[in-house]
Design a protein around this motif. Structure first.
Motif, PDB file in Angstrom:
ATOM      1  N   ARG A 105     -37.583  78.752 -59.282  1.00  0.00           N
ATOM      2  CA  ARG A 105     -38.304  79.452 -58.206  1.00  0.00           C
ATOM      3  C   ARG A 105     -37.328  80.142 -57.257  1.00  0.00           C
ATOM      4  NH1 ARG A 105     -41.382  82.904 -56.372  1.00  0.00           N
ATOM      5  NH2 ARG A 105     -42.309  82.564 -54.322  1.00  0.00           N
ATOM      6  N   ARG A 106     -36.238  79.464 -56.902  1.00  0.00           N
ATOM      7  CA  ARG A 106     -35.281  80.088 -55.972  1.00  0.00           C
ATOM      8  C   ARG A 106     -34.510  81.217 -56.636  1.00  0.00           C
ATOM      9  NH1 ARG A 106     -33.206  74.853 -52.431  1.00  0.00           N
ATOM     10  NH2 ARG A 106     -35.234  74.492 -51.449  1.00  0.00           N
ATOM     11  N   ILE A 107     -34.252  81.093 -57.926  1.00  0.00           N
ATOM     12  CA  ILE A 107     -33.608  82.197 -58.634  1.00  0.00           C
ATOM     13  C   ILE A 107     -34.536  83.406 -58.653  1.00  0.00           C
ATOM     14  CG2 ILE A 107     -32.849  82.978 -60.916  1.00  0.00           C
ATOM     15  CD1 ILE A 107     -31.652  80.203 -61.329  1.00  0.00           C
ATOM     16  N   ASP A 108     -35.825  83.165 -58.871  1.00  0.00           N
ATOM     17  CA  ASP A 108     -36.788  84.262 -58.836  1.00  0.00           C
ATOM     18  C   ASP A 108     -36.821  84.910 -57.459  1.00  0.00           C
ATOM     19  OD1 ASP A 108     -37.481  83.896 -61.477  1.00  0.00           O
ATOM     20  OD2 ASP A 108     -39.267  82.685 -61.046  1.00  0.00           O
ATOM     21  N   GLN A 109     -36.781  84.096 -56.391  1.00  0.00           N
ATOM     22  CA  GLN A 109     -36.739  84.644 -55.028  1.00  0.00           C
ATOM     23  C   GLN A 109     -35.513  85.528 -54.840  1.00  0.00           C
ATOM     24  OE1 GLN A 109     -36.691  81.192 -52.532  1.00  0.00           O
ATOM     25  NE2 GLN A 109     -38.856  80.691 -52.842  1.00  0.00           N
TER      26      GLN A 109
END
Length: 348
Positions: A105-109
């Motif tokens: 999720r944080r990589i996507d952000q």
């Protein structure tokens, strides 16, 4: 070994060689448009990576349960703030260490933020590449030596290292037949002088934007403040709060007047800002001091990245629903006397 896709590069450091981490930390140089972000994967906050980005940009969030920065716990608000400061500072290359510890999720952000800002992103993946998430699996370019890594860190990114400020417009010359206070728009349009872009016979409306006003008037000089006070304002994490409080500091005015400040009330080079009076009479043009230009540039970037039109109020979001946070930050800077917040700004 490094893998790259578009403007995203993944440096695979399977052995966790200290050389790569040291090279990334040495590459941090905001003045050259390059920052290194060290995430805190242990933090449970959904906005933790955005907070780490803000920290790398020199911003400091106020701590505590009643923090005036609590609204930056929102993922969207935090990433929008990070994107705004990145654009305003002219960041062109961001390096993130220990990216293998980040959640999908944080990589996507992070990838969404890169699309928003359009800059170059380098991720240090310090474990075997088989764990790369799908979003990073399509990378192609490979770098196999330390020298190539250093070359990657040194190469320029897709946007300038500093914001591109066009030259400030020169004041128009002409014989005005009414007395004008320096920096102050008259209640009626000036006679005998007009912006160069106007057709013959047209008159400038007293609430045209700052660029047109700067062609007619000299800006009122900024109020001087201590360097430590300017540094305190520059460290504020939210672009709209930093911009609003800086304007009050260098104009000596009140926050209430900022409710009408539009994007077009800030000149393209961020050298002047127009502040509107009640009923749009005696609106005044102020010179923006050097220390405040990046703060106003951040506020303007925030306004534009949020897709607001140039005629909308720049500071409206923090003068209505979030006015309590604006007041709290003002109270934390008592030496600047920024606490005179009229009750009217709390009204919708």
């Amino acid at each position: 070994m490094a893998l790259a896709y578009s403007d995203v590069t993944v440096v695979v450091d399977e052995r966790d060689d200290l050389f790569y981490t040291r090279a990334a930390l040495r590459a941090h140089c905001p003045e050259e448009g390059r920052i290194t972000v060290q995430p805190t994967p242990a933090s449970g906050s959904p906005a933790a990576l955005a907070h780490a980005m803000l920290y790398a940009l020199g911003k400091r969030l106020a701590s505590g349960p009643s923090s005036p920065d609590v609204w930056l716990d929102s993922v969207n608000a935090a990433w929008l703030a990070a994107a705004s400061w990145s654009v305003a500072a002219g960041v062109r290359h961001v390096v993130v260490t220990r990216a293998h510890l980040l959640t999908i999720r944080r990589i996507d952000q992070l990838l969404v933020w890169r699309e928003m800002t359009g800059l170059q992103l380098t991720l240090l993946w310090q474990k075997a590449p088989r764990g790369l998430p799908p979003a990073l699996a399509g990378v192609e370019r490979r770098i196999s030596s330390r020298d190539q890594l250093l070359e990657l860190l040194a190469e320029p990114g897709p946007i300038p290292a500093r914001p591109c400020f066009p030259p400030a417009p020169q004041a128009m010359t002409g014989s005005a037949d009414v007395a004008v206070v320096p920096g102050q728009s008259p209640a009626r349009p000036l006679r005998g002088t007009r912006p160069a872009a106007m057709m013959p016979g047209q008159r400038a409306h007293p609430c045209v934007g700052a660029m047109a006003t700067a062609q007619l008037l000299q800006a009122t000089p900024a109020v001087e403040i201590a360097s430590e006070d300017a540094a305190a304002l520059a460290a504020l994490a939210h672009p709209l709060i930093a911009g609003a409080l800086s304007v009050v500091a260098f104009t000596g005015g009140s926050l209430g007047s900022l409710r009408w400040t539009r994007d077009l009330d800030i000149t393209g080079d961020v050298s002047a800002i127009k502040i509107h009076g009640a009923g749009h009479r005696h609106c005044r043009l102020y010179a923006v001091p050097a220390w405040a230009r990046s703060l106003l540039a951040g506020a303007r970037a925030h306004h534009r990245l949020a897709a607001h039109p140039p005629g909308d109020s720049v500071f409206a979001p923090v003068m209505l629903a979030e006015a309590r946070h604006l007041r709290a930050h003002a109270e934390r800077l008592p030496q600047l006397n920024l606490t005179a917040l009229p009750g009217s700004i709390l009204a919708p």
